[in-house]
Design an enzyme around this catalytic site. Structure first.
Site, PDB file in Angstrom:
ATOM      1  N   GLU A  25      19.289  32.560  26.194  1.00 19.42           N
ATOM      2  CA  GLU A  25      20.673  32.929  26.347  1.00 19.42           C
ATOM      3  C   GLU A  25      21.064  33.575  25.057  1.00 19.42           C
ATOM      4  O   GLU A  25      20.420  33.187  23.867  1.00 19.42           O
ATOM      5  CB  GLU A  25      21.044  31.891  26.887  1.00 19.42           C
ATOM      6  CG  GLU A  25      21.167  30.611  25.999  1.00 19.42           C
ATOM      7  CD  GLU A  25      22.378  29.838  26.087  1.00 19.42           C
ATOM      8  OE1 GLU A  25      23.661  30.383  25.721  1.00 19.42           O
ATOM      9  OE2 GLU A  25      22.265  28.670  26.398  1.00 19.42           O
ATOM     10  N   LYS A 160      24.807  17.403  26.824  1.00 16.44           N
ATOM     11  CA  LYS A 160      25.290  16.738  25.822  1.00 16.44           C
ATOM     12  C   LYS A 160      26.707  15.874  26.530  1.00 16.44           C
ATOM     13  O   LYS A 160      27.226  16.272  27.453  1.00 16.44           O
ATOM     14  CB  LYS A 160      26.226  17.509  24.877  1.00 16.44           C
ATOM     15  CG  LYS A 160      25.349  18.262  24.041  1.00 16.44           C
ATOM     16  CD  LYS A 160      26.114  18.858  22.735  1.00 16.44           C
ATOM     17  CE  LYS A 160      25.089  19.731  22.024  1.00 16.44           C
ATOM     18  NZ  LYS A 160      25.079  21.120  22.304  1.00 16.44           N
TER      19      LYS A 160
END
Ligand code: PSU
Ligand code: MN
Length: 305
Positions: A25, A160
């Site tokens: 990405e 996260k």
């Protein structure tokens, strides 16, 4: 296929020959890391993929073209422009393409373009998910919807804890996305190897990852697959320290009223700023680690015809 898609020459050649290709990405380049570490990391990830027997296809929107496979100059361009490049998720594609604009692709958009190009395996750092407080903000990343509908395997280091990891797993379960721990029974939390949340399945070899993806294709099940690969022990961070940093970043985002697509980049930048070089070094290492697993899986998949 469509004249907006532009596959780089090395990638096109590999795909035509049935050789392994790994998608990457570009939001991580423009919005996820500072310059020049973003460019250095992007190039190092590409090299790692080559060293592990696959061809890298970094994905981005450049001048309105959906590109699969960037040149060194294009990676440098996206890295230098940083936050000036629009962060492009699914809903951003139509206007960016129509305007001939640039876009840094998120996990969702990278999956869309990878699937258009015929690339099945994608390596990144972390995915978007259900944010903490989503029961009132409804902030849920489009990455999760994409995983439920687009046939690409995403290899990441978990998510996260800027996100609500428990709700993220519930959402993925509802959407029918398999969450596979690579050599682990637990969802890793990006900077740390553990989160306290279990995964659906543990798989220990790339060959078995490839077989599971092939089985999904053979039975015609739509959607992707999420492989969560823990950060190598020696680069993992102290859980109490990083969770304190993340809590502070979230408080700051809330008090400043940050909303919509700005939330994730704001939190990522704050966490990086507060934890300095240590978290950046961990971030780079976990991406490299994911690139290795993705390359070997793409190689195993290319042998399963
Ligand atoms: N989480 C990370 N690093 C990242 C991102 C998320 O740890 O770079 C980026 C990815 O590109 C991901 C996007 O697809 O943020 C998700 O943004 P949002 O939450 O706005 O959907
Ligand atoms: Mn969001």
């Amino acid at each position: 296929m469509n004249n907006h898609l532009c596959i780089g020459p090395e990638v096109a050649k590999a795909l035509a020959a049935g050789k392994p290709v790994v998608a990457l990405e570009s939001t991580i380049i423009s919005h996820g890391m500072p310059y020049p570490q973003n460019v250095e990391t992007a190039l190092l990830v590409e090299k790692t993929i080559r060293d592990n027997g696959a061809v890298p296809a970094t994905i981005a929107i450049i001048g309105g073209k959906l590109k699969a496979g960037l040149s060194r100059e294009e990676i440098e361009y996206l890295g230098r422009k940083g936050q000036e490049v629009a962060k492009a998720s699914r809903r951003d594609l139509p206007v960016l393409v129509a305007r001939g604009a640039d876009g840094a692709t998120t996990v969702a958009t990278t999956m869309i373009i990878a699937a258009m190009a015929g690339i099945k395996v994608f390596a990144t750092g972390g995915i978007g998910g259900v944010h903490r407080g989503a029961e009132t903000t409804m902030d849920i990343s489009a990455d999760l919807e994409e995983l439920s509908q687009t046939p690409v395997m995403v290899v990441c280091a978990g998510a996260k804890s800027i996100l609500d990891l428990g709700l993220t797993l519930e959402y993925l379960e509802t959407k029918g996305v398999p969450v596979i721990g690579f050599g682990t029974d637990e969802l890793p939390a990006f900077y740390t190897r553990k989160s306290g949340f279990g995964v659906d399945y543990r798989i220990d070899t790339e060959k078995e990852l490839a077989e599971a993806f092939k089985a999904k294709e053979d039975i015609g099940l739509k959607g992707g697959m999420l492989v969560v690969n823990p950060i190598p022990e020696q680069y993992s961070m102290d859980p109490d320290y990083i969770s304190q940093v993340i809590d502070e970043a979230i408080k700051e985002a809330n008090s400043r009223g940050i909303k919509g697509k700005k939330v994730t980049p704001f939190l990522l930048a704050k966490v990086a700023e507060k934890s300095g070089g240590e978290s950046l070094a961990s971030n780079i290492q976990l991406v490299l680690n994911n690139a290795i697993v993705a390359s070997r899986t793409a190689a195993a998949l290319s042998l399963l015809k």
